[in-house]
Design an enzyme around this catalytic site. Sequence first.
Site, PDB file in Angstrom:
ATOM      1  N   HIS A  18      39.181  26.486  39.701  1.00 46.07           N
ATOM      2  CA  HIS A  18      38.114  25.995  38.824  1.00 46.07           C
ATOM      3  C   HIS A  18      38.561  26.157  37.373  1.00 46.07           C
ATOM      4  CE1 HIS A  18      36.825  30.057  37.896  1.00 46.07           C
ATOM      5  NE2 HIS A  18      36.363  30.297  39.113  1.00 46.07           N
ATOM      6  N   HIS A  21      40.169  29.437  36.162  1.00 51.39           N
ATOM      7  CA  HIS A  21      41.578  29.647  36.527  1.00 51.39           C
ATOM      8  C   HIS A  21      42.476  28.772  35.657  1.00 51.39           C
ATOM      9  CE1 HIS A  21      39.351  30.187  40.511  1.00 51.39           C
ATOM     10  NE2 HIS A  21      39.699  31.403  40.143  1.00 51.39           N
ATOM     11  N   CYS A 127      34.443  46.431  48.530  1.00 49.63           N
ATOM     12  CA  CYS A 127      33.968  45.063  48.299  1.00 49.63           C
ATOM     13  C   CYS A 127      35.117  44.089  48.562  1.00 49.63           C
ATOM     14  CB  CYS A 127      33.456  44.886  46.868  1.00 49.63           C
ATOM     15  SG  CYS A 127      33.108  43.149  46.487  1.00 49.63           S
ATOM     16  N   CYS A 130      36.004  41.750  45.521  1.00 43.39           N
ATOM     17  CA  CYS A 130      36.847  42.362  44.479  1.00 43.39           C
ATOM     18  C   CYS A 130      38.158  42.875  45.061  1.00 43.39           C
ATOM     19  CB  CYS A 130      36.157  43.552  43.826  1.00 43.39           C
ATOM     20  SG  CYS A 130      34.676  43.188  42.912  1.00 43.39           S
ATOM     21  N   CYS A 144      27.486  44.644  45.009  1.00 40.03           N
ATOM     22  CA  CYS A 144      28.534  44.550  43.987  1.00 40.03           C
ATOM     23  C   CYS A 144      27.967  43.647  42.879  1.00 40.03           C
ATOM     24  CB  CYS A 144      29.797  43.925  44.592  1.00 40.03           C
ATOM     25  SG  CYS A 144      30.908  43.271  43.326  1.00 40.03           S
ATOM     26  N   HIS A 147      29.856  40.137  42.851  1.00 37.14           N
ATOM     27  CA  HIS A 147      29.777  39.239  44.010  1.00 37.14           C
ATOM     28  C   HIS A 147      28.397  39.170  44.659  1.00 37.14           C
ATOM     29  CE1 HIS A 147      34.106  39.845  43.443  1.00 37.14           C
ATOM     30  NE2 HIS A 147      34.133  38.567  43.759  1.00 37.14           N
ATOM     31  N   LYS A 295      26.509  31.622  35.085  1.00 41.74           N
ATOM     32  CA  LYS A 295      27.739  32.042  35.754  1.00 41.74           C
ATOM     33  C   LYS A 295      28.149  30.896  36.683  1.00 41.74           C
ATOM     34  CE  LYS A 295      29.410  35.823  38.640  1.00 41.74           C
ATOM     35  NZ  LYS A 295      30.073  35.153  39.715  1.00 41.74           N
ATOM     36  N   LYS A 298      29.226  28.614  43.380  1.00 43.25           N
ATOM     37  CA  LYS A 298      29.052  27.503  44.327  1.00 43.25           C
ATOM     38  C   LYS A 298      27.576  27.250  44.583  1.00 43.25           C
ATOM     39  CE  LYS A 298      32.816  26.521  47.343  1.00 43.25           C
ATOM     40  NZ  LYS A 298      33.428  26.802  48.643  1.00 43.25           N
TER      41      LYS A 298
HETATM   42  O1  ME8 Z   1      41.819  38.436  40.688  1.00 45.94           O
HETATM   43  N1  ME8 Z   1      36.248  32.521  33.122  1.00 45.94           N
HETATM   44  O2  ME8 Z   1      42.597  36.401  41.475  1.00 45.94           O
HETATM   45  P1  ME8 Z   1      41.410  35.377  41.162  1.00 45.94           P
HETATM   46  C1  ME8 Z   1      37.494  32.788  32.696  1.00 45.94           C
HETATM   47  N2  ME8 Z   1      44.425  37.583  42.872  1.00 45.94           N
HETATM   48  N3  ME8 Z   1      38.504  33.119  33.513  1.00 45.94           N
HETATM   49  C2  ME8 Z   1      38.258  33.194  34.808  1.00 45.94           C
HETATM   50  C3  ME8 Z   1      36.967  32.922  35.346  1.00 45.94           C
HETATM   51  C4  ME8 Z   1      35.932  32.576  34.433  1.00 45.94           C
HETATM   52  N4  ME8 Z   1      34.689  32.284  34.818  1.00 45.94           N
HETATM   53  N5  ME8 Z   1      37.036  33.085  36.679  1.00 45.94           N
HETATM   54  C5  ME8 Z   1      38.333  33.428  36.967  1.00 45.94           C
HETATM   55  C6  ME8 Z   1      42.627  37.757  41.295  1.00 45.94           C
HETATM   56  N6  ME8 Z   1      39.056  33.494  35.851  1.00 45.94           N
HETATM   57  C7  ME8 Z   1      43.879  38.390  41.844  1.00 45.94           C
HETATM   58  C8  ME8 Z   1      44.873  38.604  40.718  1.00 45.94           C
HETATM   59  S1  ME8 Z   1      47.264  39.382  39.788  1.00 45.94           S
HETATM   60  C9  ME8 Z   1      48.494  40.371  40.338  1.00 45.94           C
HETATM   61  C10 ME8 Z   1      46.146  39.277  41.135  1.00 45.94           C
HETATM   62  C11 ME8 Z   1      40.509  33.807  35.751  1.00 45.94           C
HETATM   63  O3  ME8 Z   1      41.714  34.158  41.931  1.00 45.94           O
HETATM   64  C12 ME8 Z   1      40.747  35.171  35.089  1.00 45.94           C
HETATM   65  O4  ME8 Z   1      41.972  35.136  34.397  1.00 45.94           O
HETATM   66  O5  ME8 Z   1      40.106  36.033  41.360  1.00 45.94           O
HETATM   67  C13 ME8 Z   1      40.868  36.093  36.270  1.00 45.94           C
HETATM   68  O6  ME8 Z   1      41.549  37.294  35.972  1.00 45.94           O
HETATM   69  C14 ME8 Z   1      41.635  35.237  37.245  1.00 45.94           C
HETATM   70  O7  ME8 Z   1      41.078  33.917  37.061  1.00 45.94           O
HETATM   71  C15 ME8 Z   1      41.390  35.821  38.631  1.00 45.94           C
HETATM   72  O8  ME8 Z   1      41.666  34.962  39.647  1.00 45.94           O
END
Ligand code: ME8
Length: 497
Positions: A18, A21, A127, A130, A144, A147, A295, A298
């Site tokens: 999204h 990311h 969780c 997380c 949590c 979530h 926020k 989905k």
């Molecule tokens: O945490 N606004 O992966 P993840 C801004 N796999 N940035 C956002 C966001 C939002 N609403 N939502 C997500 C993980 N992000 C682990 C990481 S690293 C060794 C492992 C961004 O798929 C933000 O940078 O949940 C967040 O840290 C990242 O997506 C987390 O992606």
Amino acid sequence: MKKFYLTTPIYYVNDAPHIGHAYATILADVLARYHRLKGDEVFFLTGTDENSQKNTEAAEKNGYTDIRAYLDMMSVKWRESFRALDITFDRFIRTTEDEHKSAVNKFWSAVEANGDIYEGVYEGLYCNGCEMFKTETDLVGGNCPLHKTPPKHLKEKNYFFKLSSYREKLLAHIDANPEFIMPEGRRNEVRSYVDKFMEDVSISRETMKWGIPVPGHPGSVVYVWFDALINYLSGVGYGSDEKKFARLWPADLHLVGKDIIKFHCALWPAMLMSAGLPLPTRVFATGFFTVNGDKMSKSLGNVIDPVKLAGRFGNDALRFFLLREIPVGGDGDFSTTRLAERYSSDLANEFGNLLHRVLSMAEKYFDGKVPLAAEGSVPQWAAYEKGLETLDFAMALDAIWEILRDSNKMIDTEKPWVLAKSDTDKLGKLLYLLLERLRHAGWMLLPIMPASAKKLFAQLGIPDEDRRPYEEAKAWGGLIEGGILQKGEPLFPRLNP
Ligand code: ME8
């Protein structure tokens, strides 16, 4: 040649990417392109975090009996989305790759050999969302807070990492290296966590079947965060290409969201200390953003697909907007209406129109050629570079837009159409100045809006301009008298309603 190794978080593949990311990945891409322009040896790593329970649950929910097939399909989807967004990653890592698995094995063994792993029983709350243990005080109404689901009760035999024995060393490192954790607010948050709350952490799972087996204990798999963080090493050859690893490690920058700062600034450096490896130079935490004040979720149906959005506004406009509108490091709000407004005001009017006006005048008064070279300078370079070096993207954009706005103002006050009748020498100098300033703005825009910057160069009659060495490009006078201009389509055409 200076090396610059930067990373994004690796993403869970329980869903499609999204806009949040895309945000983290686009910021990294801007920096990667900027450092490449400067001539640094850049290595830009991104990828997918595949050994999470979230992924296996999503596979099952989507009717996959073969988890691997689901992961393959989703990982391709992520990679292709990033390609569609013009992300110039050098490697897209997957934590299900053999190379990564052997790196995790090597790393685990190093930590074990250092006496930092012990066996224990974990009993507590967990969780899945997380992928993290929780305490009662973390919960809001039993759920949590992130979530909105209750954590599970877990009791199992686990291996633990002696995280708490690194408390003093971590605090000393944080204090001695102010740029290790940025922005400053996050540094204070992590410091207080390390100082007051950090405990040993369980780094294996007995009940989970998907994941990397613990070396020597195949009944358990490695805890997904312990495994995932190691991607930053395996991505540059740890355990497979030691020469490459020695050249690129430590990372110059880990870009992460604020939600995962503790993993990156407490667990990760302690893991590296234990394995005897140098620490990354800088971890920068970006904020989170909401969509029209809500926020993204989905259930609210407001999840924004970045690829679709880029299809409508163009990649460059999306990149510009995310950098312009969301204060880096702080939280922000995303709104497609604001994106459309910025597109018309900042991009179509202030930038696209300026180019169009200047080229039209050169066509009318100078036969579509670059007039006589004139003296000038672009003092905005210093602020632009400082902005990108410190990840203050607003500062970099302000520097560029100061050039554009000032040029627009200059046309209004100097009135070239009057000069055309009274002083063609002055008119020629004015037009040269405007054209050359546009060339400089184009250079500054190359990492941020690469396709538009290239189009700008093409219209200035210098399509290969981006091949020029950076230091040379920054000097005044790059446009040559008599050069043939190529006025073309508007850079930012009117949007379809
Ligand atoms: O945490 N606004 O992966 P993840 C801004 N796999 N940035 C956002 C966001 C939002 N609403 N939502 C997500 C993980 N992000 C682990 C990481 S690293 C060794 C492992 C961004 O798929 C933000 O940078 O949940 C967040 O840290 C990242 O997506 C987390 O992606």
